[in-house]
Design a protein around this motif. Structure first.
Motif, PDB file in Angstrom:
ATOM      1  N   MET A 256      -1.253  -4.740 -21.979  1.00 45.16           N
ATOM      2  CA  MET A 256      -1.049  -3.767 -23.054  1.00 45.16           C
ATOM      3  C   MET A 256       0.434  -3.551 -23.371  1.00 45.16           C
TER       4      MET A 256
ATOM      5  N   TYR B  74     -10.286  -1.403 -22.853  1.00 39.75           N
ATOM      6  CA  TYR B  74     -10.046  -2.785 -22.408  1.00 39.75           C
ATOM      7  C   TYR B  74      -9.696  -2.821 -20.922  1.00 39.75           C
TER       8      TYR B  74
ATOM      9  N   PHE C  53      -1.606  -7.704 -26.142  1.00 42.07           N
ATOM     10  CA  PHE C  53      -2.037  -6.334 -26.454  1.00 42.07           C
ATOM     11  C   PHE C  53      -3.436  -6.355 -27.073  1.00 42.07           C
ATOM     12  N   LYS C  54      -4.243  -5.361 -26.704  1.00 45.93           N
ATOM     13  CA  LYS C  54      -5.585  -5.255 -27.279  1.00 45.93           C
ATOM     14  C   LYS C  54      -5.737  -3.939 -28.037  1.00 45.93           C
ATOM     15  N   GLY C  55      -6.085  -4.048 -29.308  1.00 48.26           N
ATOM     16  CA  GLY C  55      -6.439  -2.873 -30.106  1.00 48.26           C
ATOM     17  C   GLY C  55      -7.942  -2.659 -29.994  1.00 48.26           C
ATOM     18  N   TYR C  56      -8.551  -2.270 -31.123  1.00 51.83           N
ATOM     19  CA  TYR C  56     -10.005  -2.092 -31.108  1.00 51.83           C
ATOM     20  C   TYR C  56     -10.682  -3.336 -30.548  1.00 51.83           C
TER      21      TYR C  56
END
Lengths: 411, 411
Positions: free
Chosen positions: B63, B296, B69-72
């Protein structure tokens, strides 16, 4: 024979964002080398603040140590997070909100839908048009509407248009409505509500025994100091409003998941026998029974947003996205395209050039520019002819997308 | 005037566990030095497996890196987690369940309640007695019951007693029911369902067009190799059953929050026009609209449960708690107290000595032994005269609690 909730069958084909995803996937499958830039779904792209990551790593380590291990937490959230929120987000702005009135959750989307659980089935419901589709769809699912017409408007809902013609203001309706969804700064139009505008709504709600569902997910993006960040900055709002807030957009938590809802203890609604029932008690009971709280690890990450480092880092994130919004506004305007929003919200609301329909513009933008946006008509009938462009992306992608759009659509 | 959901007013005073917490707090306030041991709420106490913690720290680091990085995420959960579950928990046992039929969530409590959203309001609903209170309370909230009688039984529900008299078996009802909640290994009694027993239920459900809600949150605690871990080990269950699973108890995720629900694509229920509607589609729509997926970071922690290290570490955790259960069973039995369960479940179900009521035994245990358990009557009328003792605690606390109880209640 088990039976289904037939109200689900009234829902239109698909929730907006899955439909966008479907069209983009189909295009990408046909054009595997197309350099697609996604400015559609309002999803953040930049790394999580260091303060939040450090706090979450410490929290994971707590979980490895029997003395600090955390099992079930309070369904309402930990007191240290509720307290930090009450102090920083409300009391510091003069809003009389206590920690116990704040319910931590895994998302505002979830909360806006779940909150309907505690209300009756015969409330008259008002939404703006355009509107965040979840407000409408969850009411359809709950059986609060009739069927949709050809424009996608559901029978029984009161639609309040917010368009250029009324300066994107949700006008007070002439009829009585019981539940009102207001989202300011607005998704999708990027419009804001003035103090006077919100005061008129609070006065209306108090006069009519209505409850305002105030979605302030984008309050961190307000740059104009005269625009209220919370509805509780309006006198009397404690008696008529529930507020939704999220860490998704200010701190980049869309994939980390943390939000909160404020239900003042002074808020009541009517039981069938005419008595007043505290909504706080009902929501507390709902959450205790149907929810088990947010991950301890994630709550520690959210708490870090309120540390001095967290505050500086989230401000930098917000500033970054707002600089993107400025670039989008200015580039499109220079190309002769009419734009709205984007000064107190991370969304720019575009009047489609050449009177294209929203979906035609979507398809054209995808095919010609390989840029994904969100068709305004997906947010409601009054969004037809508009298009939402999100400022959530890297500077490089925003610049490149604007270069492609302005070259193709120069008018 | 906004109105409330009046069905909430039918709910009895408090959800069981908050009431226990209230009594324990009151006692602790009066006796600040009392060395209270909590074997009440079924909450784990031992550290999270190292494999899960390492995976979550890596996920937090993802992140912080724009490229990772992971969003929705997908509302249904990430494919890598759904796939690991399908392979390890189902296909390895011969259950024909696909990854796409698994919906990751933040808790089975949430899912068992939320699932009612997609069903109609006129289904006949059966629950066992005693029962996990959430099944009942969520049906009360949804308006599927009448008022409660003096025993706490709600009108309109079909109660299936599971007591010593019927060897803790949920008997097939003579009447037709549409939705049936079964929890095996059972909370609170610790009883299991044999393959023959579940086969009879599947046959009943298929013959009557009923849907079984099968709660298998405790399957990891099964030691008897003949006891099914999943209802999908029964032929035909894909056509009549939804299964709930959780990482809460096997991997200690009560404070970390991850669970999943299996909705086979072959499952249907009736619309008002008599047509068959796929429940998978309705649940997928419900989750897409009212949920935003699990963090996540947490999903990466859950995925690590299926690594070789994670499997060994969760097995060690389960073995540890089951050794506690053995100590509880054996100590109480040696003191002449009648015990059930505790061999395939982390709960020992105790017949209260001297015919004490469940709450009288609770108060006595709290006052005399400073030990907290759960009154059987809190789980339903047929639980009166029983008491649940949880094996979730340190060895030291379990030994000490048993020492105190056996000294005080020796018969």
């Amino acid at each position: 024979m088990a039976t289904i909730n037939d109200h689900y069958l009234k829902l239109k084909a698909g929730y907006l964002f899955p439909e966008i995803a479907r069209r983009v996937s189909a295009f990408a499958a046909e054009h595997p080398d197309a350099p697609i830039i996604r400015l559609g779904i309002g999803d953040v792209t930049e790394p999580l603040p260091q303060a939040c990551r450090s706090a979450m790593i410490r929290a994971v380590e707590d979980m490895g140590d029997r003395a600090h291990f955390k099992g079930y937490g309070p369904e309402q959230g930990y007191d240290w997070l509720r307290g930090a929120i009450a102090t920083h987000d409300f009391q510091s702005r003069g809003c009389p909100i206590e920690a116990s009135e704040i319910f931590i959750s895994d998302g505002s989307k979830c909360d806006t839908g779940n909150l309907l659980d505690i209300f009756g089935n015969h409330n008259v419901i008002a939404v703006t048009d355009p509107v965040y589709p979840v407000y409408v769809d969850t009411n359809v699912m709950a059986g609060h509407t009739g069927e949709a017409n050809e424009k996608g408007e559901y029978g029984g809902l009161v639609y309040l248009p917010i368009t250029a013609e009324n300066q994107f203001t949700a006008q007070i309706p002439s009829q009585k409505v019981d539940l009102i969804y207001l989202c300011f700064p607005n998704n999708p139009t990027g419009a804001t509500a003035t103090k006077a505008h919100l005061t008129a709504w609070v006065d209306y709600a108090k006069a009519n025994g209505s409850i305002i569902f105030f979605d302030a997910a984008y309050e961190a993006f307000i740059t104009d100091p005269s625009v209220p960040h919370s509805i509780y900055q309006i006198e009397g709002a404690r008696d008529c409003a529930i507020e939704f807030r999220s860490f998704s957009k200010n701190a980049g938590f869309t994939g980390t998941r943390c939000a909160f809802t404020v239900v003042p203890k002074t808020l009541t609604a009517k039981a069938a026998d005419g008595s007043d029932v505290e909504l706080w008690k009902l929501w507390n009971r709902r959450q205790s029974t149907k929810f088990n709280g947010v991950s301890y690890i994630v709550q520690r990450g959210a708490e870090a947003v309120y540390s001095p480092e967290g505050q500086a880092q989230t401000k930098a994130l917000v500033d970054f996205y707002m600089e993107n919004a400025k670039i989008i506004r200015e580039q499109l305007a220079a190309a002769g395209i009419q734009v709205y929003g984007g000064t107190n919200a991370p969304y720019v609301w575009v009047k489609t050039p050449n009177n294209l329909s929203s979906w035609d513009f979507f398809d054209k933008l995808l095919n010609v520019c390989n840029v994904v946006g969100t068709p305004g008509s997906g947010f409601g009938a009054a969004g037809e002819g508009y298009f939402r462009i999100s400022a959530f992306n890297s500077r490089e992608n925003v610049n490149e997308a604007m270069r492609r759009i302005t070259e193709s659509f120069k008018v």
